[in-house]
Design an enzyme around this catalytic site. Structure first.
Site, PDB file in Angstrom:
ATOM      1  N   HIS A  30     -27.034  -5.396  67.246  1.00  0.00           N
ATOM      2  CA  HIS A  30     -26.246  -6.546  66.880  1.00  0.00           C
ATOM      3  C   HIS A  30     -25.722  -6.937  65.487  1.00  0.00           C
ATOM      4  CE1 HIS A  30     -30.561  -8.100  66.839  1.00  0.00           C
ATOM      5  NE2 HIS A  30     -30.209  -7.956  65.447  1.00  0.00           N
TER       6      HIS A  30
ATOM      7  N   ARG B  18     -32.801  -9.618  40.856  1.00  0.00           N
ATOM      8  CA  ARG B  18     -31.251  -9.797  40.669  1.00  0.00           C
ATOM      9  C   ARG B  18     -30.426  -9.806  42.377  1.00  0.00           C
ATOM     10  NH1 ARG B  18     -26.779  -5.998  38.650  1.00  0.00           N
ATOM     11  NH2 ARG B  18     -28.640  -4.805  37.678  1.00  0.00           N
TER      12      ARG B  18
END
Length: 453
Positions: free
Chosen positions: A182, A283
């Protein structure tokens, strides 16, 4: 053999077998999708699982869905695979060989001792390789049973590692298999939200390999407006959700948006997860050990979920999901065409600059004639090159599973992008040995044999 059957009416609809039906929530979604289709409301449903308790829960849910939708037909449950497959027109596979415990835990804990961290470990990487090695033999046994009991069945595979499993099944058996995920339609909805355009107004084309396919086109329906500039602006402005930072970084560097989530994609490449580089993890918001956390939450929530799903006084909402399974079955049965995204073999060069023998994810037209994959042509060269790094690993893992040659397990691990970025060859060899030993009987005996390794 354990069999329980509930007859609602003498149905003549398709016989649809759910393999691994104890995955109750996923089975619930697919059952709701199927039984809400008028042409499929009289289907003969067979639920199969090796866990009788989970199977009982799924049976209760299936009955409630059928009653809610006023579906006619039959619902049957069994713990006998031969009984489940006998005469099946469609088989929907959702098993997990080895489960969370012991196998997924092993796939994380052993590499962690080498400093090799993962996020999901179900598709590629050392965890994906091990999952493939223990899953492919089970799927092959099931496919051989299908060859005896339902040779014309259409096998809808939802089991990961998707590309490895479908590659092995299509190479080693005669059963028609398509792999379903999906990520394509799910990511399209995410991107639509990011650029504030209703997903119903978007036309897109995707191609590649499972979990590493890219949106080649992302346009507004009717006008043909290219929506990629809006997507790039989200990345440039830093407005993307934190969990999508990896994918937006890939867009910036390669020019296209990838279908699978950042937590998945981060472990398919050598760039984002590095031992001793905590600033990268922070990050890019990479959730290390994410899959074990999800599994623990699901286990803790299972008892409450079990009570809720079986409570006759609690309304059971039946909402159409975005899975493709029901669309495929309905299109084959009625002839009404549908276009889905599926994982099929690259026969005839569906994607010209990927190997002919690999498994690719492309648009597939489905109708009364069956599955008709769409020819894409050539991918942008940088995308094909990136995919090839994953295809190398997939092909070697499949070779190991089909031939029983242990050296190909080492080869797959040596060529895996993330594993090779973290460990040296001696460490990789030792890690493979430790994992095969730790998995024990979950791995075929030929691959556990160290003779000549």
């Amino acid at each position: 053999m354990s069999v329980r059957r509930t007859t609602r009416a003498a149905g003549t609809g398709p016989r649809i077998t759910f393999i691994g039906a104890g995955s109750t929530v996923f089975a619930k979604n697919l059952l709701g999708d199927i039984l809400s289709c008028p042409a499929l409301s009289h289907s003969r449903i067979c639920l199969y699982d090796i866990d009788p308790q989970r199977l009982r829960v799924s049976e209760t849910v299936a009955r409630r869905i059928a009653a809610t939708l006023r579906a006619t037909g039959t619902i049957e449950t069994t713990t006998d695979l031969s009984r489940a497959l006998d005469g099946a027109d469609f088989a929907i596979n959702m098993i997990q060989v080895g489960g969370y415990k012991p196998c997924t835990v092993t796939d994380f804990e052993v590499p962690n001792r080498y400093g090799l961290r993962q996020t999901i470990a179900d598709t590629l990487g050392i965890g994906g390789i091990m999952r493939g090695l223990r899953t492919i033999p089970v799927l092959l046994d099931m496919a051989r049973a299908m060859e005896r009991l339902c040779p014309d069945v259409l096998h809808l595979n939802y089991v990961n590692p998707m590309a490895m499993n479908c590659w092995a099944l299509n190479r080693a058996t005669r059963i028609r298999t398509i792999g379903l995920c999906h990520s394509v339609q799910g990511t399209a909805a995410e991107l639509a939200a990011d650029i504030d355009v209703p997903v119903e107004e978007i036309d897109y084309q995707v191609a590649g390999i499972n979990h590493m396919a890219f949106y080649l086109r992302f346009r507004r329906k009717g006008t043909g407006e290219d929506l990629y500039p809006l997507i790039r602006k989200v990345g440039q402005d830093g407005r993307m959700p934190p969990h999508n930072r990896v994918r937006y970084d890939v867009l910036r560097r390669l020019g296209y948006f990838v279908t699978e989530s950042s937590e998945h994609f981060a472990e398919y490449v050598p760039w984002y997860i590095k031992n001793g580089r905590g600033e990268l993890i922070e990050r890019f918001s990479i959730p290390l050990d994410e899959y074990p956390r999800r599994c623990e939450l699901q286990i803790r929530d299972w008892q409450n979920l079990e009570r809720e799903l079986q409570d006759p006084d609690r309304p059971l909402a039946v909402v159409r999901s975005h899975e493709y399974g029901a669309d495929i079955i309905n299109a084959v049965r009625t002839g009404e065409p549908a276009v889905i995204y599926g994982n099929v073999m690259n026969e005839g060069g569906l994607i010209e600059n990927l190997p002919a023998e690999c498994c690719v994810e492309v648009p597939v037209l489905v109708d009364g004639n069956g599955l008709q994959p769409v020819r894409i042509g050539r991918l942008p060269p940088q995308l094909a090159a990136l995919m090839q790094t994953n295809i190398n690993v997939q092909g070697l893992a499949v070779e190991a599973a089909l031939t029983g040659r242990r050296e190909h397990v080492y080869h797959a691990a040596l060529l895996d992008p993330h594993t090779a970025a973290e460990l040296d060859p001696d460490q990789i060899h030792a890690l493979v040995d430790d994992l095969l030993r730790a998995h024990g009987d979950w791995i075929p005996a030929a691959l556990r044999d160290t003779t000549g390794a």
